[in-house]
Scaffold this active site. Structure first.
Site, mmCIF file in Angstrom:
data_model
loop_
_atom_site.group_PDB
_atom_site.id
_atom_site.type_symbol
_atom_site.label_atom_id
_atom_site.label_comp_id
_atom_site.label_asym_id
_atom_site.label_seq_id
_atom_site.Cartn_x
_atom_site.Cartn_y
_atom_site.Cartn_z
ATOM 1 N N TYR A 1 0.710 -1.468 -0.370
ATOM 2 C CA TYR A 1 -0.170 -0.145 0.395
ATOM 3 C C TYR A 1 0.682 1.288 0.202
ATOM 4 C CZ TYR A 1 -4.498 -1.847 0.698
ATOM 5 O OH TYR A 1 -5.741 -2.540 0.519
ATOM 6 N N LYS B 1 3.102 -15.109 2.490
ATOM 7 C CA LYS B 1 2.746 -16.722 1.392
ATOM 8 C C LYS B 1 4.394 -16.570 1.009
ATOM 9 C CE LYS B 1 1.800 -17.941 -3.317
ATOM 10 N NZ LYS B 1 0.966 -18.555 -2.830
ATOM 11 N N ASP C 1 -3.406 -17.922 0.389
ATOM 12 C CA ASP C 1 -4.247 -19.011 -0.687
ATOM 13 C C ASP C 1 -5.387 -19.847 -0.101
ATOM 14 O OD1 ASP C 1 -1.636 -20.486 -0.567
ATOM 15 O OD2 ASP C 1 -1.967 -21.224 -2.822
ATOM 16 N N ASP D 1 -6.544 -7.374 4.415
ATOM 17 C CA ASP D 1 -7.213 -6.330 3.507
ATOM 18 C C ASP D 1 -8.824 -7.894 3.377
ATOM 19 O OD1 ASP D 1 -9.011 -4.131 2.266
ATOM 20 O OD2 ASP D 1 -7.653 -4.745 0.342
ATOM 21 N N ASP E 1 -12.156 -8.846 4.708
ATOM 22 C CA ASP E 1 -13.178 -9.040 4.442
ATOM 23 C C ASP E 1 -13.428 -9.892 4.342
ATOM 24 O OD1 ASP E 1 -13.079 -5.842 3.790
ATOM 25 O OD2 ASP E 1 -13.509 -6.255 1.601
HETATM 26 C C1 IPM Z 1 -10.215 -0.954 3.685
HETATM 27 C C2 IPM Z 1 -10.557 -0.705 2.497
HETATM 28 C C3 IPM Z 1 -9.899 0.388 2.598
HETATM 29 C C4 IPM Z 1 -8.014 -0.579 2.159
HETATM 30 C C5 IPM Z 1 -9.550 1.293 1.163
HETATM 31 C C6 IPM Z 1 -10.532 2.180 1.053
HETATM 32 C C7 IPM Z 1 -8.514 2.076 1.103
HETATM 33 O O1 IPM Z 1 -11.082 -1.255 2.018
HETATM 34 O O2 IPM Z 1 -10.862 0.282 4.712
HETATM 35 O O3 IPM Z 1 -10.012 -2.727 4.281
HETATM 36 O O4 IPM Z 1 -8.241 -1.283 0.987
HETATM 37 O O5 IPM Z 1 -7.408 -0.882 3.103
HETATM 38 MN MN MN Z 2 -10.560 -3.603 2.020
#
Ligand code: IPM
Ligand code: MN
Length: 356
Positions: free
Chosen positions: A142, A190, A222, A246, A250
């Site tokens: 990032y 990884k 993975d 990230d 999610d």
């Molecule tokens: C998160 C979001 C952010 C990230 C984006 C919006 C930059 O997806 O907070 O997880 O990738 O970190």
């Molecule tokens: Mn995210």
């Protein structure tokens, strides 16, 4: 006591859900004799519209001097299909993380028995799952340099960089979390391919000697993506780098069917930031239908983690549990959609419950 909370509602449903968390905090203040002073600042697309900047200096100053930051959401579809846009709302988030030194994002994933049927997984797989994803938040691909394009623009590159010190501070946090929980930590990397991952693994192996009671596990990313949906109960604390975190955070937030309910904390060198896991949900903005519980529970985390107000945090959690039993909930989780509460009605219900 008085606490100064930098309040950043942001975009989409952010302002609506943050307003409910503010209501709930005010109720807590009344009940327990605290005052919260909410100082509002713009962030994201609204900040770009107002100032041209997604994370203006004034917003930073507000956050920097606050006891904690309560954050809504960021993102506006008007930027999504324009990869050439010079400023994007998400840059505000990245800038906030970097400037506040928020190196760890902590996402607890818990199951709410009443919502198991909303899970995309079979209930018997997900029942009782209880894990925390600790994602490194200010390093890796990032932020690594160099990044950019070749002169003719046909080649693009990003760089993934980690130092041992960056890895150590977050891994330490992971071990400490595991010690307070079921004493298991999984490093996701990884290391069969990436040099940075090899450094993560080496560092964790060296540090493990200091935490003999923690059961330590390593998993390639993975495989971790598969294991999370096949057998989520095996995980207690997952520690991983920025990009893997990230994606996996999610993934883990949807397996229990409670995306609208999950809070998160980002902590680091300066003020900590508390925000719901879900995004700005622009389709629902202004409709008073979004679920405010993830933000309300983020406020509970803030009370506990930043102010050490444990009873107050538990009081919020108890109110949320009660609201589910009473079906004082928004349409996304209401059993009878006709009787669903609006966003602000849920906030009112929770505040009234806490005061009585
Ligand atoms: C998160 C979001 C952010 C990230 C984006 C919006 C930059 O997806 O907070 O997880 O990738 O970190
Ligand atoms: Mn995210």
């Amino acid at each position: 006591m008085n606490f100064h909370i930098a309040t950043l509602p942001g975009d989409g449903i952010g302002p609506e859900v943050v307003a409910q968390a503010v209501k709930v905090l005010e109720a807590i203040g009344q009940k327990f004799g605290h005052t919260f002073d909410f100082q509002y600042s713009p962030v994201g697309a609204v900040a770009i519209d107002e100032t041209g900047e997604p994370f203006p200096e004034e917003t930073f100053q507000n956050c920097f001097h606050a006891a904690a930051v309560l954050f809504g959401a960021i993102g506006d579809p008007k930027y999504d299909n324009d990869p050439k846009a010079k400023v994007r709302p998400e840059q505000g988030l990245l800038k906030m993380r970097k400037k506040l030194g928020l190196y760890a994002n902590i996402r607890p994933v818990t199951t709410f028995p009443a919502l198991i049927h909303k899970s995309p997984l079979r209930a018997d797989l997900v029942e009782g799952a209880d894990l925390v994803v600790i994602r490194e938040l200010t390093g890796g691909i990032y932020f690594g340099e160099p990044r950019g394009r070749s002169e003719d623009l046909t080649t693009a590159f990003d760089t993934c960089v980690y130092t041992r010190a960056e890895i150590e501070r977050i891994v330490k946090l992971g071990f400490e979390y595991a010690a307070k929980r079921r004493k298991k930590m999984t490093l996701v990397d990884k290391a069969n391919v990436l040099e940075t991952s090899k450094l993560w693994r080496e560092t964790v192996q060296d540090m493990a000697k200091d935490y003999p009671d923690i059961e330590l596990d390593y998993m390639f990313v993975d495989n971790a993506a598969m294991q999370l949906i096949q057998y989520p109960r095996q995980f207690d604390v997952i520690v991983t780098e920025n990009m893997f975190g990230d994606i996996l955070s999610d993934e883990s937030s949807v397996i229990t069917g409670s995306l609208g309910l999950l809070p998160s904390a980002s902590i680091g060198l300066h003020t900590s930031v508390f925000e719901p896991i879900h995004g700005s949900y622009p389709q629902a903005a202004g409709k008073n239908i979004a679920n405010p519980v993830a933000t309300v529970l983020s406020a509970a985390l803030m009370l506990e983690m930043s102010f050490n107000l444990l009873e107050e945090g538990n009081t919020i959690r108890a109110a949320v549990d009660a609201s589910m039993l009473a079906q004082a909930v928004t349409v996304d989780i209401a059993t009878d959609k006709e009787k669903a509460y609006s966003t602000s009605d849920v906030g009112d219900w929770l505040a009234a419950y806490i005061k009585n």
